[in-house]
Design a protein around this motif. Structure first.
Motif, short mmCIF file in Angstrom:
data_model
loop_
_atom_site.label_atom_id
_atom_site.label_comp_id
_atom_site.label_asym_id
_atom_site.label_seq_id
_atom_site.Cartn_x
_atom_site.Cartn_y
_atom_site.Cartn_z
N UNK A 137 58.51 37.25 39.77
CA UNK A 137 57.21 37.72 40.49
C UNK A 137 55.92 37.35 39.93
N UNK A 138 55.07 37.39 40.72
CA UNK A 138 53.50 37.11 40.24
C UNK A 138 53.20 37.74 39.23
N UNK A 139 52.31 36.91 38.26
CA UNK A 139 51.78 37.52 36.96
C UNK A 139 50.18 36.76 37.21
N UNK A 140 49.34 37.73 37.08
CA UNK A 140 47.85 37.50 36.91
C UNK A 140 47.50 36.94 35.51
N UNK A 141 47.31 35.70 35.41
CA UNK A 141 47.11 35.15 34.02
C UNK A 141 45.56 35.28 33.83
N UNK A 142 44.64 35.30 34.69
CA UNK A 142 43.47 35.27 34.52
C UNK A 142 42.67 36.13 35.62
N UNK A 143 42.37 37.33 35.54
CA UNK A 143 41.91 38.24 36.43
C UNK A 143 40.43 38.27 36.81
N UNK A 163 34.23 37.65 40.52
CA UNK A 163 35.53 37.77 41.10
C UNK A 163 36.70 38.47 40.31
N UNK A 164 37.39 39.45 40.79
CA UNK A 164 38.38 39.99 40.14
C UNK A 164 39.62 39.66 40.84
N UNK A 165 40.54 39.20 40.32
CA UNK A 165 41.93 39.14 40.80
C UNK A 165 43.04 39.97 40.76
N UNK A 166 43.55 40.32 41.74
CA UNK A 166 45.01 41.34 41.25
C UNK A 166 46.06 41.06 42.20
N UNK A 167 47.21 41.30 42.01
CA UNK A 167 48.48 41.08 42.62
C UNK A 167 49.37 42.27 42.40
N UNK A 203 45.20 39.93 45.97
CA UNK A 203 43.73 40.35 46.39
C UNK A 203 42.77 40.00 45.59
N UNK A 204 41.50 39.96 45.97
CA UNK A 204 40.47 39.80 45.19
C UNK A 204 39.24 40.42 45.68
N UNK A 205 38.31 40.70 44.69
CA UNK A 205 37.15 41.44 44.99
C UNK A 205 35.97 40.48 44.49
N UNK A 206 34.72 40.42 44.93
CA UNK A 206 33.85 39.52 44.62
C UNK A 206 32.74 40.28 43.67
N UNK A 248 37.45 29.64 42.16
CA UNK A 248 37.51 30.47 43.37
C UNK A 248 38.35 29.83 44.69
N UNK A 249 38.15 28.39 45.14
CA UNK A 249 38.52 28.10 46.26
C UNK A 249 40.26 28.08 46.24
N UNK A 250 40.79 27.87 45.08
CA UNK A 250 42.17 27.69 44.92
C UNK A 250 42.83 29.36 44.93
N UNK A 251 41.99 30.19 44.45
CA UNK A 251 42.43 31.54 44.47
C UNK A 251 42.40 31.98 45.94
N UNK A 252 41.33 31.39 46.86
CA UNK A 252 41.13 31.86 48.24
C UNK A 252 42.35 31.33 49.16
N UNK A 253 42.73 30.03 48.64
CA UNK A 253 43.93 29.35 49.27
C UNK A 253 45.28 30.29 48.85
#
Length: 64
Positions: A32-38, A1-5, A61-64, A45-50
């Protein structure tokens, strides 16, 4: 998973930081949002989806 904001559309509501604090934070100046762990682990993952689902501006956004 890769997280972006996208900080350009973030409104600083902070729901992401409350929902997944290991992955998201807010900057001190504008809140404003900061991604601490991309690349969070699968346990997060469940918390990121929420966070993605409740973000009022759709900045996350995130990609798997």
């Amino acid at each position: 998973m890769r997280v972006t904001a996208d900080r350009n559309i973030c409104i600083g509501a902070g729901l992401c930081a409350l929902t997944a604090p290991a992955v998201f934070d807010q900057d001190d100046d504008e809140g404003l949002v900061i991604v601490r762990d991309a690349h969070p682990d699968n346990m997060t993952e469940p918390a990121v989806r929420e966070a993605l689902n409740i973000c009022p501006s759709g900045a996350i956004a995130f990609t798997e």
